[in-house]
Design a protein around this motif. Sequence first.
Motif, PDB file in Angstrom:
ATOM      1  N   CYS A  28       0.840  -1.208   0.000  1.00 15.41           N
ATOM      2  CA  CYS A  28       0.000   0.000   0.000  1.00 15.41           C
ATOM      3  C   CYS A  28       0.871   1.252   0.000  1.00 15.41           C
ATOM      4  O   CYS A  28       0.625   2.200  -0.753  1.00 15.41           O
ATOM      5  CB  CYS A  28      -0.926   0.013   1.214  1.00 15.41           C
ATOM      6  SG  CYS A  28      -2.217  -1.230   1.176  1.00 15.41           S
ATOM      7  N   ALA A  29       1.888   1.248   0.853  1.00 16.37           N
ATOM      8  CA  ALA A  29       2.790   2.398   0.942  1.00 16.37           C
ATOM      9  C   ALA A  29       3.525   2.610  -0.379  1.00 16.37           C
ATOM     10  O   ALA A  29       3.719   3.755  -0.816  1.00 16.37           O
ATOM     11  CB  ALA A  29       3.784   2.204   2.085  1.00 16.37           C
ATOM     12  N   ALA A  30       3.913   1.527  -1.038  1.00 16.36           N
ATOM     13  CA  ALA A  30       4.606   1.643  -2.321  1.00 16.36           C
ATOM     14  C   ALA A  30       3.697   2.263  -3.377  1.00 16.36           C
ATOM     15  O   ALA A  30       4.139   3.103  -4.174  1.00 16.36           O
ATOM     16  CB  ALA A  30       5.106   0.275  -2.779  1.00 16.36           C
ATOM     17  N   LEU A  31       2.423   1.875  -3.384  1.00 12.01           N
ATOM     18  CA  LEU A  31       1.471   2.456  -4.323  1.00 12.01           C
ATOM     19  C   LEU A  31       1.313   3.952  -4.079  1.00 12.01           C
ATOM     20  O   LEU A  31       1.355   4.757  -5.008  1.00 12.01           O
ATOM     21  CB  LEU A  31       0.115   1.755  -4.219  1.00 12.01           C
ATOM     22  CG  LEU A  31      -1.012   2.378  -5.043  1.00 12.01           C
ATOM     23  CD1 LEU A  31      -0.747   2.234  -6.535  1.00 12.01           C
ATOM     24  CD2 LEU A  31      -2.345   1.749  -4.681  1.00 12.01           C
ATOM     25  N   VAL A  32       1.138   4.329  -2.826  1.00 11.13           N
ATOM     26  CA  VAL A  32       0.977   5.742  -2.491  1.00 11.13           C
ATOM     27  C   VAL A  32       2.234   6.528  -2.875  1.00 11.13           C
ATOM     28  O   VAL A  32       2.149   7.604  -3.477  1.00 11.13           O
ATOM     29  CB  VAL A  32       0.642   5.920  -0.991  1.00 11.13           C
ATOM     30  CG1 VAL A  32       0.706   7.380  -0.577  1.00 11.13           C
ATOM     31  CG2 VAL A  32      -0.738   5.336  -0.686  1.00 11.13           C
TER      32      VAL A  32
END
Length: 87
Positions: A28-32
């Motif tokens: 999720c953090a990588a997507l953001v």
Amino acid sequence: MSRPVQVNLGGRTFSLRTDDPEDHVHACAALVTERIEELRAKGAPEAAVGLFVAMTIADELLKLRASNADSGDALRNHLNALRKAVG
């Protein structure tokens, strides 16, 4: 029970408490972060980047939900047609 997970969002480190698997939180953090970097590269105002990321991800989520609903409706229609054909 929730536990802390360290994530990097747009170059800043945060500690989040979560029940989700760590690899999911990092994905999720990588997507953001990817979206933040895309918007920064386009010259988006730094103060608005977070809001723009939230809006683009919300837009994708709503489109996926609508697409899934349409797919579910089509599947139900096909099943009903099969039931009528079988009898």
